[in-house]
Motif scaffolding. Structure first.
Motif, short mmCIF file in Angstrom:
data_model
loop_
_atom_site.label_atom_id
_atom_site.label_comp_id
_atom_site.label_asym_id
_atom_site.label_seq_id
_atom_site.Cartn_x
_atom_site.Cartn_y
_atom_site.Cartn_z
N UNK A 153 -0.91 -13.02 12.77
CA UNK A 153 -1.72 -12.28 13.74
C UNK A 153 -2.29 -13.28 14.74
N UNK A 154 -2.46 -12.83 15.99
CA UNK A 154 -2.85 -13.75 17.06
C UNK A 154 -4.13 -14.49 16.74
N UNK A 155 -4.08 -15.78 16.90
CA UNK A 155 -5.17 -16.66 16.53
C UNK A 155 -6.49 -16.27 17.20
N UNK A 156 -7.52 -16.08 16.38
CA UNK A 156 -8.85 -15.81 16.89
C UNK A 156 -9.14 -14.37 17.23
N UNK A 157 -8.15 -13.49 17.13
CA UNK A 157 -8.38 -12.07 17.40
C UNK A 157 -8.81 -11.34 16.14
N UNK A 158 -9.58 -10.25 16.33
CA UNK A 158 -10.04 -9.43 15.21
C UNK A 158 -9.25 -8.12 15.18
N UNK A 159 -8.95 -7.68 13.96
CA UNK A 159 -8.14 -6.48 13.77
C UNK A 159 -8.88 -5.53 12.83
N UNK A 160 -9.14 -4.30 13.31
CA UNK A 160 -9.86 -3.30 12.54
C UNK A 160 -8.95 -2.11 12.28
N UNK A 161 -9.22 -1.39 11.21
CA UNK A 161 -8.37 -0.25 10.85
C UNK A 161 -9.20 0.71 10.00
N UNK A 162 -9.54 1.85 10.53
CA UNK A 162 -10.30 2.84 9.76
C UNK A 162 -9.40 3.48 8.71
N UNK A 163 -10.00 3.86 7.59
CA UNK A 163 -9.24 4.51 6.52
C UNK A 163 -8.55 3.51 5.62
N UNK A 164 -7.37 3.88 5.11
CA UNK A 164 -6.65 3.05 4.15
C UNK A 164 -6.06 1.83 4.84
N UNK A 165 -6.54 0.65 4.45
CA UNK A 165 -6.11 -0.58 5.12
C UNK A 165 -5.28 -1.48 4.21
N UNK A 166 -5.60 -1.49 2.90
CA UNK A 166 -4.86 -2.32 1.95
C UNK A 166 -4.62 -1.51 0.68
N UNK A 167 -3.59 -1.89 -0.04
CA UNK A 167 -3.15 -1.09 -1.18
C UNK A 167 -3.94 -1.38 -2.45
N UNK A 168 -3.83 -0.45 -3.38
CA UNK A 168 -4.31 -0.72 -4.74
C UNK A 168 -3.31 -1.64 -5.42
N UNK A 169 -3.79 -2.58 -6.24
CA UNK A 169 -2.90 -3.44 -7.00
C UNK A 169 -3.24 -3.33 -8.48
N UNK A 170 -2.21 -3.24 -9.29
CA UNK A 170 -2.36 -3.29 -10.75
C UNK A 170 -1.53 -4.46 -11.24
N UNK A 171 -2.20 -5.42 -11.86
CA UNK A 171 -1.52 -6.60 -12.39
C UNK A 171 -1.32 -6.43 -13.90
N UNK A 172 -0.06 -6.24 -14.29
CA UNK A 172 0.26 -5.98 -15.70
C UNK A 172 1.11 -7.11 -16.26
N UNK A 173 1.00 -7.26 -17.57
CA UNK A 173 1.90 -8.16 -18.29
C UNK A 173 2.61 -7.35 -19.38
N UNK A 174 3.92 -7.51 -19.45
CA UNK A 174 4.73 -6.81 -20.45
C UNK A 174 5.41 -7.84 -21.34
N UNK A 175 5.29 -7.65 -22.65
CA UNK A 175 6.00 -8.53 -23.59
C UNK A 175 7.10 -7.74 -24.27
N UNK A 176 8.31 -8.29 -24.24
CA UNK A 176 9.46 -7.70 -24.91
C UNK A 176 9.73 -8.56 -26.15
#
Length: 384
Positions: A167-190
């Protein structure tokens, strides 16, 4: 506002930033970093400082005048388990650990704002500076909240910011509503049955089972998520065995699961549970899923986003503010704070370069006075 940018203590910010970059600490292990931040706040003076919130979190409070409004500004300070591949004069001194997301810069910006606000006191109300650990593992925000963050240190609104390469250096970026996702960090053992690589019939190979799971899971987003929605399932680690002629007894898969609606999130997680269980069983293996902290979509309050964007436009000029800006499938545990308090999260352009989490990522130090000036403008604008 250019004058305020120029009055930010760039030399101090550079020193804070480079010290933290040399001495990174992983999520929930930031003891020395937290001590360093508190030490700098005490040197600045004027703030009531509370430490040990959610283990290593810090809240610094400054009240000026008789105004009853309270604003919260948040910065993160944990590092990543990645070996830095830069030849910087302030390169990480810790093997396999580095600030490759810019959290050291975020903290330096907030400390820079803290210094300016304490010196000028050009507002009427209360500002709370929230220095948060463990953003990378989604632990720090919930830990501080569960430790009474907003009960002990009430705010009317809370604000966050992150640098973004590309993103352009020094500029600010705003976004109303959903801006970033939910993350679920899982570990699976087989779990299979180890043995000699030349006698596979006496083994139950968890690597084969795990490989099948990796491939099957890639069908979830492509076949079950609507094309108009956004989601991704990344298996970033597949750990098994140490020798080519040995069948491992077990294999570990580590997942990063990102979604943008509660319905998609629940569907994806349900399908992962089903695929892991059935695929493992089909190869004669058993499986165990270790689920991390439940994810949350980062949702910016529309009114607070508009207010923050207008303050930034007045301060830096309309051409330096993009609203609406982009949204990303990256994730942020600031989402948990926005579930409790209204507010908004914005991006600050870091210019061309490697993306965050890349071994060669570099935060451009020239954006730090700009970020600090945004915190000052926001505080003064919110607490008129």
């Amino acid at each position: 506002m250019n004058a305020i940018v120029k009055h930010m203590d760039s030399i101090a910010m550079k020193g804070w930033f480079e010290h933290m970059h040399r001495h990174p600490e992983l999520s929930m292990h930031e003891k020395h970093t937290a001590e360093y931040i508190a030490e700098q706040l005490r040197a600045i003076g004027g703030y009531e400082i509370a430490t040990g919130i959610g283990k290593h979190g810090i809240v610094a409070t400054l009240k000026v005048g008789d105004g009853d409004k309270v604003i919260g500004l948040r910065a993160d300070f944990d590092a990543l388990p990645i070996q830095e591949e830069n030849n910087l004069p302030y390169k990480s001194t810790v093997q396999g650990v580095a600030h490759l997301c810019g959290h050291d810069g975020h903290t330096a910006m907030l400390l820079g704002a803290a210094k300016h606000l304490a010196e000028t006191r050009n507002f009427n109300g209360t500002v709370r500076l929230i220095f948060q650990p463990a953003e990378e593992t989604m632990e720090g925000g919930p830990a501080m909240i569960n430790d009474g963050l907003f009960e002990r240190f009430p705010v009317d609104a809370v604000f966050g910011m992150h640098n973004i390469p590309g993103l352009e250096k020094g500029k600010f970026y705003f976004h109303a509503g959903e801006m970033m996702s939910a993350v679920d960090n899982w570990e699976v053992e087989i779990i299979g049955k180890g043995g000699h690589g030349g006698i596979p019939e006496l083994t139950i190979d968890p690597v084969v089972a795990g490989s099948s799971i990796v491939m099957a899971i890639q069908s979830i987003v492509s076949r079950n998520v609507a094309p108009s929605h956004r989601a991704v399932v990344t298996i970033g680690a597949f750990l098994a065995g140490n020798a080519g002629n040995v069948v491992a007894g077990s294999a570990i898969l580590r997942f990063s699961i990102r979604s943008t609606t509660p319905e998609d999130r629940e569907m994806i997680l349900t399908n992962i549970r089903r695929i892991v269980s059935h695929q493992a069983e089909s190869f004669g293996c058993t499986s165990e899923i270790r689920e991390g902290i439940p994810g949350a979509v980062l949702i910016n309050d529309a009114e607070e986003t508009d207010k923050a964007a207008r303050i930034a436009q007045a301060a830096f000029g309309e051409d330096q503010v993009v609203n609406p800006g982009p949204s990303f499938l990256a994730s942020e545990d600031f989402a948990f704070m926005l579930q409790k308090k209204k507010g908004t999260y914005c991006f600050l352009g870091n210019g061309p370069g490697k993306m965050v989490h890349h071994p060669e990522y570099v935060l451009d130090e020239e954006i730090m006075p700009i970020g600090a000036a945004y915190w000052v403008a926001l505080t003064e604008g919110y607490l008129r």
